[in-house]
Design a protein around this motif. Structure first.
Motif, mmCIF file in Angstrom:
data_model
loop_
_atom_site.group_PDB
_atom_site.id
_atom_site.type_symbol
_atom_site.label_atom_id
_atom_site.label_comp_id
_atom_site.label_asym_id
_atom_site.label_seq_id
_atom_site.Cartn_x
_atom_site.Cartn_y
_atom_site.Cartn_z
ATOM 1 N N VAL A 1 0.952 -1.280 0.003
ATOM 2 C CA VAL A 1 -0.147 0.039 -0.157
ATOM 3 C C VAL A 1 0.888 1.268 -0.148
ATOM 4 C CG1 VAL A 1 -2.019 -1.260 1.248
ATOM 5 C CG2 VAL A 1 -0.288 0.102 2.604
ATOM 6 N N PRO A 2 0.537 2.369 -0.644
ATOM 7 C CA PRO A 2 1.432 3.463 -0.787
ATOM 8 C C PRO A 2 1.600 3.938 0.565
ATOM 9 C CG PRO A 2 -0.511 3.723 -2.173
ATOM 10 C CD PRO A 2 -0.909 2.442 -1.565
ATOM 11 N N LYS A 3 2.797 4.325 0.763
ATOM 12 C CA LYS A 3 2.971 5.082 2.111
ATOM 13 C C LYS A 3 2.685 6.500 2.310
ATOM 14 C CE LYS A 3 7.629 2.228 2.694
ATOM 15 N NZ LYS A 3 9.028 2.310 2.765
ATOM 16 N N SER B 1 -2.077 6.297 2.719
ATOM 17 C CA SER B 1 -2.985 5.091 2.883
ATOM 18 C C SER B 1 -3.735 5.069 4.280
ATOM 19 C CB SER B 1 -2.276 3.831 2.521
ATOM 20 O OG SER B 1 -1.814 3.360 1.283
ATOM 21 N N LYS B 2 -4.884 4.489 4.248
ATOM 22 C CA LYS B 2 -5.633 4.341 5.556
ATOM 23 C C LYS B 2 -5.665 2.752 5.874
ATOM 24 C CE LYS B 2 -9.000 6.868 3.873
ATOM 25 N NZ LYS B 2 -10.155 7.630 3.876
ATOM 26 N N VAL C 1 0.883 5.253 7.697
ATOM 27 C CA VAL C 1 -0.566 4.782 7.269
ATOM 28 C C VAL C 1 -1.568 5.423 8.221
ATOM 29 C CG1 VAL C 1 -2.255 2.648 6.975
ATOM 30 C CG2 VAL C 1 0.166 2.896 6.048
ATOM 31 N N PRO D 1 -10.732 2.076 3.525
ATOM 32 C CA PRO D 1 -9.155 1.813 3.830
ATOM 33 C C PRO D 1 -8.559 1.026 2.703
ATOM 34 C CG PRO D 1 -10.345 0.299 4.864
ATOM 35 C CD PRO D 1 -11.460 1.045 4.286
ATOM 36 N N GLN D 2 -7.303 1.036 2.737
ATOM 37 C CA GLN D 2 -6.397 0.408 1.594
ATOM 38 C C GLN D 2 -5.966 -0.918 2.177
ATOM 39 O OE1 GLN D 2 -6.007 3.699 2.140
ATOM 40 N NE2 GLN D 2 -6.758 4.357 -0.001
ATOM 41 N N VAL D 3 -5.966 -1.147 3.678
ATOM 42 C CA VAL D 3 -5.496 -2.432 4.332
ATOM 43 C C VAL D 3 -6.129 -2.391 5.433
ATOM 44 C CG1 VAL D 3 -3.367 -0.812 5.315
ATOM 45 C CG2 VAL D 3 -3.284 -3.434 4.977
ATOM 46 N N ASN E 1 -11.674 0.437 -1.987
ATOM 47 C CA ASN E 1 -10.220 0.904 -2.095
ATOM 48 C C ASN E 1 -9.127 -0.063 -1.560
ATOM 49 O OD1 ASN E 1 -10.518 3.161 -3.005
ATOM 50 N ND2 ASN E 1 -10.783 4.413 -1.084
ATOM 51 N N MET F 1 -6.678 -2.628 -1.049
ATOM 52 C CA MET F 1 -5.352 -3.143 -1.908
ATOM 53 C C MET F 1 -4.638 -4.532 -1.109
ATOM 54 S SD MET F 1 -3.603 0.336 -2.637
ATOM 55 C CE MET F 1 -2.505 -0.140 -4.037
#
Length: 584
Positions: free
Chosen positions: A206-208, A211-212, A236, A256-258, A330, A332
């Motif tokens: 996930v992008p640093k 991301s959430k 994050v 969230p992304q993760v 979202n 990932m």
């Protein structure tokens, strides 16, 4: 900037990302957020407040609460002065609280809710332990009082203490829930967890900084706690779910992304999706199950040809897109740990564009030993990922997984004999049975102490069997029994939601759970389910008889650990008559 102690992450996050939202919690219907700088100010004040209140290096402070930013504030504030946090599960009994308070020599405890406060009050009777609460509770000190005590403190004194903290210092004692006996206090240093969070950083796709993450697994468990430190290090934003019941709503709000989860939650998500599929009619129902069946055949690192890919692409547009929306739209990466994930779930979620990555570890290993690389090329379904850097694994002659590395605990608190039993020649003996493939892909096949022999001398590995049988939408929980008996049998807790759906579909009037599991037509249906799944096992392993039980096993009723593992001895004892009946 070097991270040598876990609290260094605060300054690292400010210098690298300076987050507007480091943490967030839902209060009175809206999200209250804390920036990186808010985090630093609150944590410094708390550290000074602890010092003013007589807490110093080496003192033990318990945290017993659901997830919320205050949990992290207290944890980080204690680290800065060299005090040691003792996180505890809110769900355990007052008797367990008392045991841990005494064994760890706790001086102060922070509780989340009134329910926890009432249990803690019983546990501290006759002691000088001070109680503070995160919720405002009559008759209990409020956590902000500690912060207020620190407002007049000297930051230079705090900086001197922080400078004095070493990377090998003990930072926490985590009492493992254990499937038998009293919990053991696992001693972890800053180095143990820092190594681990840096080792899993490259597994996070996930992008640093932008991301959430949604957090709902208990922070008292090292899995979510190390995960949170990793999220903080990567910039994050961590949003805490209001409760386990609101996860679905919170996912849609936070997008969230993760997130980290356990297989049981993914099983419930999947079962709910399938139940909705059964409610459809006509063409819609046919399309739903066409897409689902495509997903169940998915192989992430193997081409299945143009026609399969074309159909899957179509299924993603018309069916699986709705699954992604239900998770916020979202996602990932979903990290799954604590127990085995059913391969069919991994397959179907990956096919739907929802990457589910398994990992493996224990509290004693801080926790990660292996974690999946979250790409289609590198994922291996049925495996718990690749070994993380600087962690060595070897497989003993009896199949046990042995681990060596900077992530292995300092030992069990006040229990040197038990420490020596599990750490021999620098290798930690996990108690899990496994295999290494392709050099560093790890597969778990069972738990050493859970394997048993039938009277015919055949070995039974119950975990893979239980995992397979739970693929049935009609089975919520199952335990394989039969040690020293002439065949394996099972106690089954039905998925009563799944059973209601089945009865509705077959026009069988549903009365009560207890009555339904006695009905011949229901027993016949379960026999058919078992017959279908028995085919995956050798003749000696197949479940020959079963007993349906009317109540779901839980943590509070004693059949499960707080991490949702079966307490086999408890179940065998509680249901001794039912098990005996199976062999008459």
């Amino acid at each position: 900037m070097q991270i040598n102690r876990l609290f260094d992450i605060i300054n690292y996050q400010i210098a690298t990302y300076d987050k507007q939202v480091a943490f967030a919690e839902k209060k009175d219907g809206s999200w209250k957020t804390y920036s990186s700088k808010d985090l630093k100010g609150i944590v410094d004040n708390l550290s000074l407040g602890f010092l003013a209140g007589g807490i110093s290096a080496g003192d033990k402070v318990a945290i017993i609460s659901d997830n919320r930013p205050q949990w992290n504030f207290i944890d980080l504030a204690l680290q800065q002065i060299g005090a040691i946090s003792v996180p505890m599960y809110p769900t355990i009994s007052a008797d367990d609280y008392k045991y841990i308070f005494e064994h760890a020599e706790v001086k102060m405890a922070f509780v989340g809710s009134e329910e926890i406060f009432e249990k803690a009050k019983i546990a501290i009777e006759g002691t000088s332990i001070e109680l503070y609460s995160f919720d405002q509770i009559a008759g209990c000190n409020y956590w902000e009082e500690v912060s207020q005590k620190g407002e007049s403190g000297n930051l230079a004194d705090l900086e001197a203490l922080k400078d004095n903290a070493k990377t090998d210092d003990l930072f926490t004692i985590i009492y493992t829930s254990g499937t038998t006996g009293r919990p053991k206090g696992v001693m972890l240093s800053h180095r143990n967890v820092i190594h681990n969070l840096l080792a899993v950083e490259d597994r996070m796709m996930v992008p640093k900084g932008i991301s959430k993450a949604l957090s709902f697994l208990p922070l008292c468990h090292i899995y979510e706690r190390t995960g949170s430190f990793c999220f903080m290090y990567m910039g994050v934003s961590i949003y805490y779910a209001e409760s386990m019941e609101t996860i679905g709503d919170n996912l849609k709000e936070v997008q969230p992304q993760v997130f980290n989860t356990v297989p049981r939650l993914l099983e419930k998500v999947y079962d709910k999706i399938v139940a909705k599929g059964y409610e459809l009619t006509g063409l819609k129902k046919s399309i739903f199950f066409w897409a689902l069946n495509l997903g169940l055949k998915f192989e992430p690192n193997k081409s299945q040809g143009f026609w399969y890919d074309f159909q899957l692409n179509l299924a993603n547009k018309i069916i699986f897109s709705k699954w992604r929306e239900a998770l916020g739209g979202n996602v990932m990466q979903i990290n799954s740990g604590a127990s085995a994930l059913q391969p069919r779930l991994a397959r179907v979620f990956w096919s739907a564009g929802i990457p589910v990555c398994e990992g493996y570890g224990l509290t004693e290993t801080s926790p990660v030993v292996s974690a999946s690389v979250c790409t289609l090329e590198d994922i291996r379904i049925g495996f718990v990922g690749k070994l993380v850097k600087e962690v060595q694994v070897k497989i003993a002659e009896d199949g046990e997984i042995l681990v060596k590395g900077p992530n292995v605990m300092q030992g069990y608190f006040k229990q040197p004999d038990m420490t020596q039993e599990v750490i021999k020649d620098g290798w930690f003996h996990t108690g899990d049975i496994g295999e290494l493939h392709e050099g560093d892909y790890l597969k778990i096949t069972d738990r050493k102490k859970e394997m048993f022999k039938t009277s015919g001398g055949k070995y039974i590995a119950p975990q893979p069997m239980e995992n397979k049988f739970k693929e049935s939408t009609l089975i919520e929980q199952l335990i394989v029994v039969g040690e020293n008996k002439n065949f394996p049998a099972a106690l089954i807790v039905p998925s009563f939601d799944g059973l209601r759906e089945y009865c509705k579909h077959k026009d069988i009037p549903y009365t009560s759970d207890a009555e339904m599991i006695q009905k011949p037509e229901i027993l016949e249906k379960y026999q058919r389910e078992l017959d279908q799944l028995n085919k995956y096992f050798g003749k000696w392993e197949q479940i020959k008889k079963f007993k349906l039980l009317p109540k779901v096993w839980g943590v509070e009723s004693g059949e499960l650990t707080p991490t949702m593992k079966l307490k086999r001895k408890v179940i065998h004892s509680k249901f001794a008559d039912e098990i005996e009946e199976l062999y008459k």
